[in-house]
Design a protein around this motif. Structure first.
Motif, short mmCIF file in Angstrom:
data_model
loop_
_atom_site.label_atom_id
_atom_site.label_comp_id
_atom_site.label_asym_id
_atom_site.label_seq_id
_atom_site.Cartn_x
_atom_site.Cartn_y
_atom_site.Cartn_z
N PHE A 190 4.31 -0.32 8.35
CA PHE A 190 3.11 0.39 7.87
C PHE A 190 3.32 1.90 8.01
O PHE A 190 3.05 2.67 7.07
CB PHE A 190 1.87 -0.05 8.67
N ALA A 191 3.81 2.32 9.17
CA ALA A 191 3.99 3.76 9.44
C ALA A 191 5.02 4.37 8.48
O ALA A 191 4.82 5.48 7.95
CB ALA A 191 4.42 3.97 10.89
N ILE A 192 6.11 3.64 8.25
CA ILE A 192 7.16 4.15 7.35
C ILE A 192 6.62 4.26 5.92
O ILE A 192 6.76 5.29 5.26
CB ILE A 192 8.39 3.21 7.41
N SER A 193 5.97 3.19 5.46
CA SER A 193 5.55 3.19 4.05
C SER A 193 4.41 4.19 3.81
O SER A 193 4.29 4.74 2.72
CB SER A 193 5.14 1.79 3.61
N LYS A 194 3.62 4.47 4.86
CA LYS A 194 2.55 5.45 4.71
C LYS A 194 3.16 6.83 4.42
O LYS A 194 2.70 7.54 3.53
CB LYS A 194 1.69 5.50 5.98
#
Ligand code: MG
Length: 258
Positions: free
Chosen positions: A157-161
């Motif tokens: 989630f953090a990477i794709s955000k």
């Protein structure tokens, strides 16, 4: 799913392996300039790993589904090559303006670390500079989410955000992984995910977190050499990777050059 947790003593060994690993990547990055061949980088990497009494993990490794072992210590992936480029079979000469991803895995006292950097060759254009910065930022965000109580989905989630806030795209279907006793262990570490989904992170887990970001769309294609993966649309791609140990307090980035 079997996730093999590492002891504090093993994490200390991984830390030393990771320190050596990061130093080698730094020395290789310093070699990068127009006119240098991928073969020269490969030979230097082999010599540096062996000088420390360690082993390169990619060399001779046959991943699941591959028809032959990987023939080199480094994966070198230039411009539209995303990952797993072969540096020594048909060596290439780096040109001004290229972006070159260097991915190395090291076995130190039987324990594996995995780390990659993407380096500009000479002066590069704005898009390349932004692509490298965004990919590094995505890795940092993924690492910040790698803490006990979170799940692998929180990392994704953090990477794709981070990537979704740029004009770039994550390379489809390519993920990070557990490691330590082997190069690839469970769990897989997604670059796209939902908070709270996937495996729960607990102290002793060791993970390779590795966003691969394309300047264009996320599509990928596998080349005939059986290893090199390129962007489908011919856009350039960047890759940054660290090996991270989950601890009681958060995490330790093992592949740092201190
Ligand atoms: Mg990896």
């Amino acid at each position: 799913m079997t996730i093999r947790l590492k002891s504090e003593k093993e994490i200390e060994i991984l830390k030393e392996g990771g320190r050596r690993h990061a130093e080698i990547l730094r020395l290789l990055a310093e070699m990068v300039e127009p006119g240098v061949s991928t073969l020269a980088l490969e030979e230097e990497a082999l010599a540096l790993v062996k000088a420390g009494g360690d082993k390169p993990a990619h060399l001779g490794y046959t991943p699941a589904g591959a028809k032959r072992p990987f023939p080199a210590a480094l994966c070198i992936s230039i411009n539209d090559e995303i990952v797993h480029g072969i540096p020594n079979e048909t060596p290439k000469v780096l040109k001004q303006g290229d972006v070159v991803a260097i991915d190395l895995s090291v076995i130190h006292q039987g324990l594996f670390t995995d780390s990659a950097i993407t380096v500009p060759v000479g002066a590069v254009d704005d898009e390349a500079r932004e692509l490298l910065k965004a990919t590094k930022r995505a890795l940092e965000a993924g690492i910040a989410a790698a803490k006990p109580g979170n799940h692998t989905g929180d990392i994704g989630f953090a990477i794709s955000k981070v990537v979704s806030e740029t004009r770039f795209s994550l390379a489809e279907d390519l993920v990070g992984h557990g490691l330590g006793y082997a190069l690839h262990e469970e769990p897989y570490v997604p670059n796209v995910g939902r908070k709270g989904e996937g495996e729960k992170l607990v102290p002793g887990m060791v993970l390779a977190i590795e966003p691969m970001v394309n300047a264009g769309r996320g599509g990928i294609r596998q080349m005939k050499d059986g290893y090199t993966i390129k962007t489908r649309d011919g856009s350039r791609s960047a890759h940054f990777e660290h090996t991270v140990a989950i601890t009681e307090k958060g995490n330790i980035v093992l592949t740092l050059d201190k």
